[in-house]
Design a protein around this motif. Sequence first.
Motif, PDB file in Angstrom:
ATOM      1  N   ALA A 150       0.809  -1.219   0.000  1.00 45.32           N
ATOM      2  CA  ALA A 150       0.000   0.000   0.000  1.00 45.32           C
ATOM      3  C   ALA A 150       0.842   1.269   0.000  1.00 45.32           C
ATOM      4  CB  ALA A 150      -0.937   0.007   1.189  1.00 45.32           C
ATOM      5  N   LYS A 151       2.081   1.162   0.479  1.00 47.62           N
ATOM      6  CA  LYS A 151       2.973   2.323   0.510  1.00 47.62           C
ATOM      7  C   LYS A 151       4.411   1.843   0.362  1.00 47.62           C
ATOM      8  CE  LYS A 151       3.455   2.460   5.504  1.00 47.62           C
ATOM      9  NZ  LYS A 151       3.405   3.276   6.700  1.00 47.62           N
ATOM     10  N   PRO A 152       5.306   2.741  -0.069  1.00 52.08           N
ATOM     11  CA  PRO A 152       6.714   2.343  -0.178  1.00 52.08           C
ATOM     12  C   PRO A 152       7.259   1.993   1.212  1.00 52.08           C
ATOM     13  CG  PRO A 152       6.344   4.414  -1.325  1.00 52.08           C
ATOM     14  CD  PRO A 152       5.099   4.114  -0.537  1.00 52.08           C
ATOM     15  N   SER A 153       8.064   0.971   1.279  1.00 50.29           N
ATOM     16  CA  SER A 153       8.653   0.555   2.556  1.00 50.29           C
ATOM     17  C   SER A 153       9.710   1.560   3.001  1.00 50.29           C
ATOM     18  CB  SER A 153       9.296  -0.825   2.405  1.00 50.29           C
ATOM     19  OG  SER A 153      10.409  -0.745   1.529  1.00 50.29           O
ATOM     20  N   ALA A 154      10.051   1.487   4.281  1.00 52.35           N
ATOM     21  CA  ALA A 154      11.133   2.332   4.808  1.00 52.35           C
ATOM     22  C   ALA A 154      12.434   2.036   4.067  1.00 52.35           C
ATOM     23  CB  ALA A 154      11.296   2.102   6.303  1.00 52.35           C
ATOM     24  N   ALA A 155      12.658   0.768   3.736  1.00 51.24           N
ATOM     25  CA  ALA A 155      13.871   0.391   3.005  1.00 51.24           C
ATOM     26  C   ALA A 155      13.883   1.005   1.609  1.00 51.24           C
ATOM     27  CB  ALA A 155      13.982  -1.131   2.912  1.00 51.24           C
ATOM     28  N   CYS A 156      12.729   1.068   0.973  1.00 57.74           N
ATOM     29  CA  CYS A 156      12.610   1.695  -0.348  1.00 57.74           C
ATOM     30  C   CYS A 156      13.001   3.168  -0.260  1.00 57.74           C
ATOM     31  CB  CYS A 156      11.186   1.542  -0.875  1.00 57.74           C
ATOM     32  SG  CYS A 156      10.790   2.540  -2.335  1.00 57.74           S
ATOM     33  N   CYS A 157      12.358   3.879   0.662  1.00 56.71           N
ATOM     34  CA  CYS A 157      12.623   5.316   0.797  1.00 56.71           C
ATOM     35  C   CYS A 157      14.069   5.589   1.190  1.00 56.71           C
ATOM     36  CB  CYS A 157      11.663   5.931   1.810  1.00 56.71           C
ATOM     37  SG  CYS A 157       9.932   5.924   1.259  1.00 56.71           S
ATOM     38  N   SER A 158      14.596   4.786   2.096  1.00 50.04           N
ATOM     39  CA  SER A 158      15.981   4.955   2.530  1.00 50.04           C
ATOM     40  C   SER A 158      16.951   4.721   1.371  1.00 50.04           C
ATOM     41  CB  SER A 158      16.285   3.988   3.668  1.00 50.04           C
ATOM     42  OG  SER A 158      17.642   4.050   4.018  1.00 50.04           O
ATOM     43  N   GLY A 159      16.721   3.663   0.616  1.00 49.45           N
ATOM     44  CA  GLY A 159      17.591   3.370  -0.525  1.00 49.45           C
ATOM     45  C   GLY A 159      17.556   4.472  -1.560  1.00 49.45           C
ATOM     46  N   LEU A 160      16.368   4.996  -1.818  1.00 48.50           N
ATOM     47  CA  LEU A 160      16.244   6.068  -2.798  1.00 48.50           C
ATOM     48  C   LEU A 160      16.870   7.362  -2.307  1.00 48.50           C
ATOM     49  CD1 LEU A 160      12.665   5.428  -4.185  1.00 48.50           C
ATOM     50  CD2 LEU A 160      14.854   4.692  -5.107  1.00 48.50           C
ATOM     51  N   GLN A 161      16.749   7.643  -1.014  1.00 52.67           N
ATOM     52  CA  GLN A 161      17.399   8.828  -0.431  1.00 52.67           C
ATOM     53  C   GLN A 161      18.912   8.707  -0.578  1.00 52.67           C
ATOM     54  OE1 GLN A 161      16.359  11.642   0.632  1.00 52.67           O
ATOM     55  NE2 GLN A 161      14.288  11.402   1.414  1.00 52.67           N
ATOM     56  N   GLN A 162      19.455   7.533  -0.287  1.00 49.55           N
ATOM     57  CA  GLN A 162      20.893   7.313  -0.407  1.00 49.55           C
ATOM     58  C   GLN A 162      21.347   7.466  -1.852  1.00 49.55           C
ATOM     59  OE1 GLN A 162      21.771   3.476   1.292  1.00 49.55           O
ATOM     60  NE2 GLN A 162      20.805   4.012   3.227  1.00 49.55           N
ATOM     61  N   LEU A 163      20.562   6.958  -2.741  1.00 47.53           N
ATOM     62  CA  LEU A 163      20.889   7.061  -4.152  1.00 47.53           C
ATOM     63  C   LEU A 163      20.886   8.520  -4.604  1.00 47.53           C
ATOM     64  CD1 LEU A 163      21.619   5.315  -6.544  1.00 47.53           C
ATOM     65  CD2 LEU A 163      19.204   5.130  -7.073  1.00 47.53           C
ATOM     66  N   ALA A 164      19.863   9.249  -4.208  1.00 52.32           N
ATOM     67  CA  ALA A 164      19.775  10.667  -4.571  1.00 52.32           C
ATOM     68  C   ALA A 164      20.964  11.458  -4.027  1.00 52.32           C
ATOM     69  CB  ALA A 164      18.464  11.256  -4.061  1.00 52.32           C
ATOM     70  N   GLN A 165      21.389  11.125  -2.837  1.00 52.67           N
ATOM     71  CA  GLN A 165      22.523  11.821  -2.228  1.00 52.67           C
ATOM     72  C   GLN A 165      23.854  11.484  -2.903  1.00 52.67           C
ATOM     73  OE1 GLN A 165      22.129  10.717   1.899  1.00 52.67           O
ATOM     74  NE2 GLN A 165      20.460  12.161   2.229  1.00 52.67           N
ATOM     75  N   SER A 166      23.885  10.390  -3.636  1.00 52.96           N
ATOM     76  CA  SER A 166      25.135   9.995  -4.288  1.00 52.96           C
ATOM     77  C   SER A 166      25.319  10.646  -5.661  1.00 52.96           C
ATOM     78  CB  SER A 166      25.210   8.472  -4.426  1.00 52.96           C
ATOM     79  OG  SER A 166      24.278   8.014  -5.378  1.00 52.96           O
ATOM     80  N   VAL A 167      24.325  11.346  -6.142  1.00 49.39           N
ATOM     81  CA  VAL A 167      24.414  11.990  -7.453  1.00 49.39           C
ATOM     82  C   VAL A 167      25.454  13.098  -7.410  1.00 49.39           C
ATOM     83  CG1 VAL A 167      23.188  13.388  -9.157  1.00 49.39           C
ATOM     84  CG2 VAL A 167      22.050  11.448  -8.084  1.00 49.39           C
ATOM     85  N   LYS A 168      26.379  13.027  -8.343  1.00 44.70           N
ATOM     86  CA  LYS A 168      27.448  14.025  -8.424  1.00 44.70           C
ATOM     87  C   LYS A 168      27.365  14.853  -9.700  1.00 44.70           C
ATOM     88  CE  LYS A 168      29.679  12.386  -4.802  1.00 44.70           C
ATOM     89  NZ  LYS A 168      28.774  12.449  -3.674  1.00 44.70           N
ATOM     90  N   SER A 169      26.592  14.392 -10.674  1.00 47.54           N
ATOM     91  CA  SER A 169      26.536  15.097 -11.955  1.00 47.54           C
ATOM     92  C   SER A 169      25.246  14.776 -12.699  1.00 47.54           C
ATOM     93  CB  SER A 169      27.722  14.681 -12.828  1.00 47.54           C
ATOM     94  OG  SER A 169      27.582  13.325 -13.222  1.00 47.54           O
ATOM     95  N   VAL A 170      24.996  15.521 -13.742  1.00 52.71           N
ATOM     96  CA  VAL A 170      23.863  15.258 -14.625  1.00 52.71           C
ATOM     97  C   VAL A 170      24.052  13.890 -15.278  1.00 52.71           C
ATOM     98  CG1 VAL A 170      22.678  15.999 -16.726  1.00 52.71           C
ATOM     99  CG2 VAL A 170      23.360  17.692 -15.018  1.00 52.71           C
ATOM    100  N   ASP A 171      25.295  13.546 -15.590  1.00 55.19           N
ATOM    101  CA  ASP A 171      25.571  12.229 -16.173  1.00 55.19           C
ATOM    102  C   ASP A 171      25.167  11.108 -15.220  1.00 55.19           C
ATOM    103  OD1 ASP A 171      26.486  13.242 -18.566  1.00 55.19           O
ATOM    104  OD2 ASP A 171      28.597  13.173 -17.979  1.00 55.19           O
ATOM    105  N   ASP A 172      25.355  11.311 -13.913  1.00 58.24           N
ATOM    106  CA  ASP A 172      24.906  10.327 -12.923  1.00 58.24           C
ATOM    107  C   ASP A 172      23.394  10.148 -13.009  1.00 58.24           C
ATOM    108  OD1 ASP A 172      27.481   9.954 -11.937  1.00 58.24           O
ATOM    109  OD2 ASP A 172      27.157  11.186 -10.145  1.00 58.24           O
ATOM    110  N   LYS A 173      22.681  11.260 -13.079  1.00 59.40           N
ATOM    111  CA  LYS A 173      21.220  11.200 -13.151  1.00 59.40           C
ATOM    112  C   LYS A 173      20.766  10.460 -14.401  1.00 59.40           C
ATOM    113  CE  LYS A 173      20.683  15.754 -12.084  1.00 59.40           C
ATOM    114  NZ  LYS A 173      19.900  16.986 -11.966  1.00 59.40           N
ATOM    115  N   LYS A 174      21.387  10.770 -15.515  1.00 55.87           N
ATOM    116  CA  LYS A 174      21.022  10.114 -16.776  1.00 55.87           C
ATOM    117  C   LYS A 174      21.328   8.621 -16.726  1.00 55.87           C
ATOM    118  CE  LYS A 174      21.471  14.139 -19.759  1.00 55.87           C
ATOM    119  NZ  LYS A 174      22.184  14.741 -20.900  1.00 55.87           N
ATOM    120  N   ALA A 175      22.476   8.270 -16.149  1.00 56.83           N
ATOM    121  CA  ALA A 175      22.864   6.858 -16.049  1.00 56.83           C
ATOM    122  C   ALA A 175      21.879   6.086 -15.173  1.00 56.83           C
ATOM    123  CB  ALA A 175      24.283   6.734 -15.489  1.00 56.83           C
TER     124      ALA A 175
END
Length: 117
Positions: free
Chosen positions: A47-72
């Motif tokens: 019914a909703k994203p799990s805490a692990a889902c949100c945490s993983g996505l937050q970590q991923l977003a924080q690891s972005v260093k460039s536009v190329d990272d986002k595109k990849a």
Amino acid sequence: MKNLLFSVFLLSLLFFFCAHVSDATVPCSTVDMKAASCVTFATGKDAKPSAACCSGLQQLAQSVKSVDDKKAICRCLKAGVKNFAGVQDKLLSQIPSACKIKVGFPISISINCETIH
């Protein structure tokens, strides 16, 4: 494997949120790992994203260093989501707000990764 690929799609969307300058590119294996727990929500099994889902996505977003990272990341997620039956675009679009992650563009299966800034 299918769960990982879908997760990759979700994570790439998160990378779109942050624009940084660098020449590093996030590997699909990292994207898969961070987004894997989001598959059950995106397919309507949870019914909703799990805490692990949100945490993983937050970590991923924080690891972005460039536009190329986002595109990849976007490319990894788009490739991964194709391997999962039942992924719902309307549920994908709900993940950023459900996880309290700010996104400056629509989250969609049909996003063109090359137009990300």
